[in-house]
Motif scaffolding. Structure first.
Motif, mmCIF file in Angstrom:
data_model
loop_
_atom_site.group_PDB
_atom_site.id
_atom_site.type_symbol
_atom_site.label_atom_id
_atom_site.label_comp_id
_atom_site.label_asym_id
_atom_site.label_seq_id
_atom_site.Cartn_x
_atom_site.Cartn_y
_atom_site.Cartn_z
ATOM 1 N N GLU A 1 0.990 -1.187 0.399
ATOM 2 C CA GLU A 1 0.113 0.188 0.109
ATOM 3 C C GLU A 1 0.849 1.360 0.196
ATOM 4 O O GLU A 1 0.075 2.214 -0.233
ATOM 5 N N ASP A 2 2.682 1.220 -0.083
ATOM 6 C CA ASP A 2 3.234 1.736 0.640
ATOM 7 C C ASP A 2 3.631 2.800 -1.237
ATOM 8 O O ASP A 2 3.319 2.119 -1.704
ATOM 9 N N ARG A 3 3.637 4.016 -1.387
ATOM 10 C CA ARG A 3 4.250 5.250 -2.463
ATOM 11 C C ARG A 3 4.769 6.194 -2.353
ATOM 12 O O ARG A 3 5.471 6.141 -1.371
ATOM 13 N N TYR A 4 4.682 5.687 -3.645
ATOM 14 C CA TYR A 4 5.824 7.447 -3.650
ATOM 15 C C TYR A 4 6.339 8.288 -4.456
ATOM 16 O O TYR A 4 5.413 8.108 -6.051
ATOM 17 N N SER A 5 6.458 9.355 -4.871
ATOM 18 C CA SER A 5 5.842 10.408 -6.152
ATOM 19 C C SER A 5 7.475 11.527 -6.222
ATOM 20 O O SER A 5 8.046 11.753 -4.715
ATOM 21 N N PHE A 6 7.925 11.565 -7.357
ATOM 22 C CA PHE A 6 8.846 12.325 -7.578
ATOM 23 C C PHE A 6 8.648 13.421 -8.440
ATOM 24 O O PHE A 6 7.974 13.615 -9.864
ATOM 25 N N THR A 7 8.493 15.404 -8.068
ATOM 26 C CA THR A 7 7.743 15.994 -8.792
ATOM 27 C C THR A 7 9.233 17.252 -9.207
ATOM 28 O O THR A 7 10.103 17.752 -8.449
ATOM 29 N N ALA A 8 9.903 17.366 -10.395
ATOM 30 C CA ALA A 8 10.560 18.513 -10.475
ATOM 31 C C ALA A 8 10.842 19.329 -11.693
ATOM 32 O O ALA A 8 9.751 19.284 -12.876
ATOM 33 N N GLU A 9 11.800 20.020 -11.949
ATOM 34 C CA GLU A 9 11.728 21.016 -12.766
ATOM 35 C C GLU A 9 13.120 21.331 -12.836
ATOM 36 O O GLU A 9 13.909 21.503 -12.114
ATOM 37 N N THR A 10 13.452 21.044 -13.681
ATOM 38 C CA THR A 10 15.354 21.930 -14.783
ATOM 39 C C THR A 10 15.354 22.939 -15.023
ATOM 40 O O THR A 10 14.461 23.952 -14.863
ATOM 41 N N GLU A 11 16.731 23.597 -14.718
ATOM 42 C CA GLU A 11 16.823 24.926 -15.178
ATOM 43 C C GLU A 11 16.517 25.371 -16.307
ATOM 44 O O GLU A 11 16.035 26.693 -16.129
ATOM 45 N N GLY A 12 16.204 24.763 -16.993
ATOM 46 C CA GLY A 12 15.985 25.067 -18.548
ATOM 47 C C GLY A 12 14.076 25.791 -18.432
ATOM 48 O O GLY A 12 13.562 25.839 -19.179
ATOM 49 N N GLY A 13 13.341 25.303 -17.635
ATOM 50 C CA GLY A 13 11.954 25.158 -17.156
ATOM 51 C C GLY A 13 11.599 23.745 -17.669
ATOM 52 O O GLY A 13 9.791 24.136 -17.736
ATOM 53 N N GLU A 14 11.731 22.761 -17.373
ATOM 54 C CA GLU A 14 10.554 21.398 -18.408
ATOM 55 C C GLU A 14 10.719 20.512 -16.835
ATOM 56 O O GLU A 14 11.522 20.538 -16.036
ATOM 57 N N ALA A 15 9.892 20.330 -17.041
ATOM 58 C CA ALA A 15 8.756 19.748 -15.877
ATOM 59 C C ALA A 15 8.749 18.454 -15.522
ATOM 60 O O ALA A 15 8.705 18.305 -17.054
ATOM 61 N N GLY A 16 8.358 17.784 -14.731
ATOM 62 C CA GLY A 16 8.638 16.528 -15.004
ATOM 63 C C GLY A 16 8.138 15.886 -13.393
ATOM 64 O O GLY A 16 8.254 16.344 -12.746
ATOM 65 N N GLU A 17 6.970 14.325 -13.174
ATOM 66 C CA GLU A 17 6.580 14.220 -12.515
ATOM 67 C C GLU A 17 6.799 12.566 -12.335
ATOM 68 O O GLU A 17 6.096 12.591 -13.519
ATOM 69 N N VAL A 18 6.926 11.286 -11.823
ATOM 70 C CA VAL A 18 7.235 10.550 -11.427
ATOM 71 C C VAL A 18 6.301 9.954 -10.341
ATOM 72 O O VAL A 18 7.150 10.079 -9.282
#
Length: 266
Positions: A244-261
């Motif tokens: 039942e455990d979960r995790y998430s990563f939200t990130a943004e590069t110096e160039g402004g590109e965002a990503g989420e996993v």
């Protein structure tokens, strides 16, 4: 005297022209005549006369043989003829049946092709499975994450590990670890391998989860690299399930590109 005879024999031999028909007729007549007992050898000859007669006979025989070879009357002495080379119809014992050779070649050619096709099908299936995951669909190429239960976890205490690999420097990062609160879960600690970049974990309880949240310190840029974060907690006795455990990563590069996993520990 001997020289005179030799000269005469030489002249006679040079002028001699053998009559082949006559010679063979004499041989045939001699073979038809009955054999008679040879007369006793006379012992009254002197040794010089015997030697002279022997030499004359040998010289005559040599002349006959010589001129017979020149005129083609005698046997021709030459090298033994070579055996004829193998013709088109000759077949070696080790020759290979063309049909058998062709079948073997065909089998050898088909086997790698079949294996290659099976490998492509397997790879395609694996790619399809990976592509069907919503987590993989949302993951940018420059961000890779994973989660696992630490091997040192026991019957009363556990540690959840999070892994981050970024190929681009990150100007903003938020990481959340959500631990299901069943089995008397209680926070005991947390740590990272980059404390100079991440803030200390903020631990809260939200919607039945014990939540660990890390962010970048103000003004910091996380360099490209590999990092680990961990949340530690106590729980009820016995092995604990992390389904039942979960995790998430939200990130943004110096160039402004965002990503989420996002992911789980299954």
């Amino acid at each position: 005297m001997n020289d005179d005879i030799n000269d005469r024999l030489r002249v006679t031999g040079e002028e001699y022209e053998p009559d082949r028909d006559r010679m063979w007729a004499r041989v045939a007549d001699g073979m038809r005549e009955p054999r008679v007992q040879a007369e006793p050898v006379r012992t009254g000859w002197r040794i010089p006369q015997l030697g002279l007669a022997t030499g004359a006979a040998l010289a005559l025989i040599g002349a006959i043989v010589f001129f017979g070879q020149v005129l083609g009357l005698g046997p021709v002495i030459g090298p033994s003829p070579e055996p004829p080379p193998a013709g088109p119809g000759t077949r070696s014992e080790e020759a290979t049946d063309p049909r058998t050779s062709a079948d073997a070649t065909t089998d050898a050619a088909e086997t790698p092709t079949s294996e290659a096709e099976e490998g492509e099908e397997t790879e395609t299936a694996e790619t399809a499975e990976e592509g069907s995951s919503p987590e993989a669909e949302n993951a940018p190429e420059w961000l890779w994450t994973d989660g696992s239960v630490d091997a040192n976890s026991g019957d009363f205490w556990s540690q959840a590990n999070l892994f981050l690999k970024n190929e681009e420097p990150l100007a903003a990062v938020t990481i959340e670890l959500r631990v299901a609160q069943g089995d008397s879960v209680e926070h005991t600690g947390s740590w990272t391998t980059a404390d100079s970049y991440f803030t200390a974990a903020a631990v809260t309880e939200e919607d039945g989860f014990l939540v660990y949240r890390w962010t970048l310190q103000e003004g910091k840029v996380l360099p490209a690299g590999e990092y680990q974060l961990a949340g530690q907690f106590n729980h009820g006795s016995g092995p604990r399930s992390a389904d039942e455990d979960r995790y998430s990563f939200t990130a943004e590069t110096e160039g402004g590109e965002a990503g989420e996993v996002a992911g789980d520990f299954e």
